[in-house]
Design an enzyme around this catalytic site. Sequence first.
Site, mmCIF file in Angstrom:
data_model
loop_
_atom_site.group_PDB
_atom_site.id
_atom_site.type_symbol
_atom_site.label_atom_id
_atom_site.label_comp_id
_atom_site.label_asym_id
_atom_site.label_seq_id
_atom_site.Cartn_x
_atom_site.Cartn_y
_atom_site.Cartn_z
ATOM 1 N N ASN A 40 5.602 -0.365 6.170
ATOM 2 C CA ASN A 40 6.803 0.277 5.260
ATOM 3 C C ASN A 40 7.667 0.843 5.750
ATOM 4 O OD1 ASN A 40 3.541 0.414 3.688
ATOM 5 N ND2 ASN A 40 5.305 -0.823 2.828
ATOM 6 N N ASN A 67 1.021 -7.021 4.523
ATOM 7 C CA ASN A 67 1.899 -7.984 3.544
ATOM 8 C C ASN A 67 3.350 -7.844 3.925
ATOM 9 O OD1 ASN A 67 1.053 -5.712 2.147
ATOM 10 N ND2 ASN A 67 1.946 -6.547 0.659
ATOM 11 N N HIS A 68 3.858 -6.806 4.046
ATOM 12 C CA HIS A 68 5.311 -6.533 3.790
ATOM 13 C C HIS A 68 6.025 -6.571 5.344
ATOM 14 C CE1 HIS A 68 5.717 -5.388 -0.093
ATOM 15 N NE2 HIS A 68 4.671 -4.351 -0.175
ATOM 16 N N HIS A 179 -2.926 0.287 3.338
ATOM 17 C CA HIS A 179 -2.082 -0.507 2.287
ATOM 18 C C HIS A 179 -2.111 0.097 0.825
ATOM 19 C CE1 HIS A 179 -0.331 -3.718 -0.150
ATOM 20 N NE2 HIS A 179 -1.403 -3.698 -0.927
#
Length: 268
Positions: A40, A67-68, A179
């Site tokens: 992130n 996932n990002h 996460h």
Amino acid sequence: MRILMIGDVVGEPGLAALETLLPPLRRECSPRLTVVNGENAAEGFGLSEASYRRILAAGADVVTSGNHVWEKRDFWPLLESESQLLRPANYPPGTPGKGLCIVETENAPPCVVINLQGREFMGAIDCPFRAFDRLLESPELAGLEKKIIVVDFHAESAEEKEALWFYVDGRAALAAGTHTHVQSADARVLKGGTGCISDLGMTGIVDGVLGMDKGSCLNRARSQVLYKMECAKEGAPALQGALAEIDGETGRALSLRAINVRAPETSS
Ligand SMILES: [Fe+2]
């Protein structure tokens, strides 16, 4: 030997907190390996080359993700070219990047860092449990008589995370969740010698919603309209993670404790 793992770096405030807080922490703890989750770091969503380089310059030996990591298309080539940059290993074959790297350490066995991603309340990618087994059988590890295995399990579900801890117990030295951005209070060492914690927490402004601006997040939650989320800009930044003491001979964790360091409050 000590291993330091740092939770998700969120945007510019997270990068700034990492740059301020990680170097003195590393001087104090002298970790042989520092793993930072950076998924992130670029304005809260994904990684950019500049944010990745800043994480390395702040002291990371390995940057993990989740996932990002796919948010910034022009970052993808680095997943192939950068040896110490990982994406979850259990994406399907053919996905750019890799989920395992080996870091040589002075006077200690090499560290094998593995990045996995959960499937509960997340995308239905390949099985993280079988991926772990497959990675341990990979040719890169053949011939490594002693090794210290470290896992970043990027996952939403505490149930799935705890299940994985028991699955890797006795094989991994350290297994940490990332996460959720909320540090869990369950750091412990399992019977087989795996140090585990459900979530390392985050690095960024903790007086927000997952490091993001509380106003826009509150609007989203109340209206169910997907207003753009922006990084929090005001409040106290923190660096959160965990520090493990590992027996280099056996590859077992001796202790694990959560790290939560606050920087002075900032505003902009
Ligand atoms: Fe994530």
